[in-house]
Design a protein around this motif. Sequence first.
Motif, PDB file in Angstrom:
ATOM      1  N   MET A 122       0.879  -1.232  -0.007  1.00  0.00           N
ATOM      2  CA  MET A 122      -0.003  -0.047  -0.005  1.00  0.00           C
ATOM      3  C   MET A 122       0.704   1.217   0.027  1.00  0.00           C
ATOM      4  O   MET A 122       0.235   2.415  -0.545  1.00  0.00           O
ATOM      5  CB  MET A 122      -1.080   0.151   1.230  1.00  0.00           C
ATOM      6  CG  MET A 122      -2.030  -1.138   1.114  1.00  0.00           C
ATOM      7  SD  MET A 122      -3.089  -1.130   2.645  1.00  0.00           S
ATOM      8  CE  MET A 122      -3.689   0.355   2.694  1.00  0.00           C
ATOM      9  N   LYS A 123       2.075   1.170   0.536  1.00  0.00           N
ATOM     10  CA  LYS A 123       3.052   2.352   0.445  1.00  0.00           C
ATOM     11  C   LYS A 123       3.113   2.682  -0.975  1.00  0.00           C
ATOM     12  O   LYS A 123       3.567   3.826  -1.208  1.00  0.00           O
ATOM     13  CB  LYS A 123       4.228   2.108   1.194  1.00  0.00           C
ATOM     14  CG  LYS A 123       4.072   1.840   2.720  1.00  0.00           C
ATOM     15  CD  LYS A 123       5.198   1.435   3.665  1.00  0.00           C
ATOM     16  CE  LYS A 123       5.184   1.221   5.157  1.00  0.00           C
ATOM     17  NZ  LYS A 123       6.414   0.733   5.759  1.00  0.00           N
ATOM     18  N   GLU A 124       3.455   1.775  -1.827  1.00  0.00           N
ATOM     19  CA  GLU A 124       3.543   2.153  -3.254  1.00  0.00           C
ATOM     20  C   GLU A 124       2.560   2.764  -4.099  1.00  0.00           C
ATOM     21  O   GLU A 124       2.622   3.636  -4.766  1.00  0.00           O
ATOM     22  CB  GLU A 124       3.919   0.855  -3.952  1.00  0.00           C
ATOM     23  CG  GLU A 124       5.051   0.155  -3.750  1.00  0.00           C
ATOM     24  CD  GLU A 124       5.704  -0.999  -4.455  1.00  0.00           C
ATOM     25  OE1 GLU A 124       5.458  -0.939  -5.689  1.00  0.00           O
ATOM     26  OE2 GLU A 124       6.087  -2.142  -4.024  1.00  0.00           O
ATOM     27  N   GLN A 125       1.140   2.448  -3.280  1.00  0.00           N
ATOM     28  CA  GLN A 125       0.156   3.245  -4.014  1.00  0.00           C
ATOM     29  C   GLN A 125      -0.351   4.525  -3.515  1.00  0.00           C
ATOM     30  O   GLN A 125      -1.040   5.405  -3.947  1.00  0.00           O
ATOM     31  CB  GLN A 125      -1.368   2.159  -4.101  1.00  0.00           C
ATOM     32  CG  GLN A 125      -0.837   1.058  -4.885  1.00  0.00           C
ATOM     33  CD  GLN A 125      -2.127   0.132  -4.527  1.00  0.00           C
ATOM     34  OE1 GLN A 125      -2.814  -0.054  -3.567  1.00  0.00           O
ATOM     35  NE2 GLN A 125      -2.479  -0.654  -5.833  1.00  0.00           N
ATOM     36  N   ARG A 126       0.105   4.774  -2.003  1.00  0.00           N
ATOM     37  CA  ARG A 126       0.010   5.867  -1.387  1.00  0.00           C
ATOM     38  C   ARG A 126       0.322   7.306  -2.033  1.00  0.00           C
ATOM     39  O   ARG A 126      -0.594   8.287  -2.139  1.00  0.00           O
ATOM     40  CB  ARG A 126       0.402   5.844   0.023  1.00  0.00           C
ATOM     41  CG  ARG A 126       0.046   6.968   0.842  1.00  0.00           C
ATOM     42  CD  ARG A 126       0.512   6.861   2.228  1.00  0.00           C
ATOM     43  NE  ARG A 126      -0.262   7.932   3.255  1.00  0.00           N
ATOM     44  CZ  ARG A 126       0.294   7.802   4.454  1.00  0.00           C
ATOM     45  NH1 ARG A 126       1.066   6.997   4.802  1.00  0.00           N
ATOM     46  NH2 ARG A 126      -0.434   8.889   5.345  1.00  0.00           N
ATOM     47  N   HIS A 146      -7.444   1.070   1.901  1.00  0.00           N
ATOM     48  CA  HIS A 146      -6.806   2.368   1.886  1.00  0.00           C
ATOM     49  C   HIS A 146      -7.894   3.427   2.369  1.00  0.00           C
ATOM     50  O   HIS A 146      -7.092   4.418   3.033  1.00  0.00           O
ATOM     51  CB  HIS A 146      -6.957   2.800   0.267  1.00  0.00           C
ATOM     52  CG  HIS A 146      -5.720   2.227  -0.291  1.00  0.00           C
ATOM     53  ND1 HIS A 146      -4.339   2.830  -0.279  1.00  0.00           N
ATOM     54  CD2 HIS A 146      -5.527   1.294  -1.214  1.00  0.00           C
ATOM     55  CE1 HIS A 146      -3.599   2.074  -0.952  1.00  0.00           C
ATOM     56  NE2 HIS A 146      -4.056   1.265  -1.583  1.00  0.00           N
ATOM     57  N   LEU A 147      -8.952   3.390   2.549  1.00  0.00           N
ATOM     58  CA  LEU A 147     -10.033   4.153   3.303  1.00  0.00           C
ATOM     59  C   LEU A 147      -9.543   3.940   4.841  1.00  0.00           C
ATOM     60  O   LEU A 147      -9.599   5.083   5.562  1.00  0.00           O
ATOM     61  CB  LEU A 147     -11.148   3.916   3.003  1.00  0.00           C
ATOM     62  CG  LEU A 147     -11.956   4.300   1.965  1.00  0.00           C
ATOM     63  CD1 LEU A 147     -13.471   3.629   1.632  1.00  0.00           C
ATOM     64  CD2 LEU A 147     -11.953   5.828   1.851  1.00  0.00           C
ATOM     65  N   GLN A 148      -9.384   2.558   5.385  1.00  0.00           N
ATOM     66  CA  GLN A 148      -8.932   2.399   6.823  1.00  0.00           C
ATOM     67  C   GLN A 148      -7.775   3.256   7.110  1.00  0.00           C
ATOM     68  O   GLN A 148      -7.409   3.349   8.161  1.00  0.00           O
ATOM     69  CB  GLN A 148      -9.194   1.012   6.950  1.00  0.00           C
ATOM     70  CG  GLN A 148     -10.411   0.498   7.055  1.00  0.00           C
ATOM     71  CD  GLN A 148     -10.662  -1.062   7.199  1.00  0.00           C
ATOM     72  OE1 GLN A 148      -9.554  -1.770   6.905  1.00  0.00           O
ATOM     73  NE2 GLN A 148     -11.573  -1.730   7.750  1.00  0.00           N
ATOM     74  N   ALA A 149      -6.842   2.959   6.141  1.00  0.00           N
ATOM     75  CA  ALA A 149      -5.527   3.659   6.386  1.00  0.00           C
ATOM     76  C   ALA A 149      -5.510   5.382   6.190  1.00  0.00           C
ATOM     77  O   ALA A 149      -4.307   5.915   6.128  1.00  0.00           O
ATOM     78  CB  ALA A 149      -4.514   2.992   5.548  1.00  0.00           C
TER      79      ALA A 149
END
Length: 568
Positions: A122-126, A146-149
């Motif tokens: 997910m860090k790559e998509q952030r 991603h919503l929860q993050a």
Amino acid sequence: MEESNINFHEMNIDDRILKAIANNGWTEPTLVQERGIPLLLEGKDMLVRARTGSGKTAAFVIPIIQKILEFKEINSVSYCTRALILAPSKELCNQIYKNILQLTIKCSREVKCVDISAQIDMKEQRPLLITNPDIIVGTPARILLHLQANNFSLDKLQTIVVDEADLVFSFGYEEEVNEVVKYLPKTYQAVLASATLSEDVLKLKKLLLKNAVLLKLQEPDLAPLSQLSHYKLNAEEEDKAVILYCCFKLNLVKGKTIVFVNTVDKCYKLKLFLEQFGIHTCVLNSELPASCRCHTILQFNNNTYDIIIASDEKFLDEEHEPSSNKTSKRKHDKEFSIARGIDFQFVSVVINFDFPLDIYSYIHRVGRTARGKNKVKHFCFFLLLTFFNCSMYFIKGTAISFLNIREQNLLKDVEDYIKQGISEKKDIFQIFNFKLEEVEGFRYRAKDAWRAVTKIAVREARLKEIKYEMLNSKKLKRYFQDNPRDLLSLRHDKALHTVKLQDHMSDVPDYMVPASLKEFVKDQEERNKDTKKKDRDYYKKKLVGYKKHQTKKRNHLVGMEYTGLKKT
């Protein structure tokens, strides 16, 4: 199908979108686009029920882009997510994303879109989400993570779309969708697009829609018989393989072809079988990495290769899988369905090597051809029917089903269902009168080749393909990011070499060709030679240009001699 009364330019659509529509070659809207776009532009919630291949994606994407452009004309400084599109599979998300890019080609600076369906860190998509893209596409599970993050917000969301809504719950996303709804603002426009109106769709309707318009088009589930021909051929397993071999090797079937089977093992068995005769194919199934599947579909649509062998696994039960402990560890991607939603462009022929296990599976399989309002000239199925006691050509979408004794009842169910939507009293399935006695030489070769593909060879082929694709997906990822041109040369139809290949098997001696096909085959060989010559000339020019480019990039300091300081 009814004729369109309204054209795209009469729908008050932005000129930039109209130019993109023209670039795609869409001369007029399909029925679902004609009825749906004006209603969505008015801001109404909608449940769209239309058959596969009817153009549902453009029907909801065009209004989304139009509303974003209108919003930005008034609010020049607003960077926020205005549309969220949920789809049940990574392939479908990737396809929707590419459709959006095509339709925003003239306004790409104004409308930004990202696809976050890929299962990567997910860090790559952030970083993609920090910029607050206008449109976000993804599977419900990935969107929820991603919503929860807190990687993006839906506070100013204008539209939410659930594509292939009848599959979302059946793919196991009910909990995720219920959680995503909690992040939605109080007011929003919702669209559900589906090929069927199942109980799951009605659940989603209660969850998302308010005072919705039900757009249920009065059209059959399949393209009309004038656009799509259905053929049946009775044959047992080995004879099916002989017929398939003859169809490809004698050029009886031309154009882009999808061969459907019911299991992953059968995918590789057919691939290894055809490899022995020099017929290149690629496979699609739930065990391959998602990036590989998306790349395969992209190259197929770009005419890199013409034959895909696909396993439609949606309706398969556990009884179809081996029960050993080793095979139970096989990792399948639940976000996978070849027969649904994926837009294989300009497919000429769909071949059911294994007849589907369900009526709707047949409908969605053969729906891969004769899609939308593509002109007849795109359906390039040329079959020399003099071989089958006829003297004309078919130039349209075609579905051919091979049936063994156990599959006859399934065919009857499908035929009865299709007849319900047709007023004419005639047989749906025409007889595919293939003369096996005229290709006895092929039959002898094919049976030996079919038996040569053992279970061990299939197992090794599966492992080899997965390892090869994982290598391409992971270890070479950064290289392909730096060298995007090299990605185009990556092919998925390479030989797996788990069965011994003999050079003479790929040739067809003149004595093996049936007398009625000799002139046709000779003509096809001459055309192929001309095509290969043109391809060679083209790649020679490309190679010369590439070498010149490399020469310019060469470090000119290399090779220079250092003579040292001169004595004074």
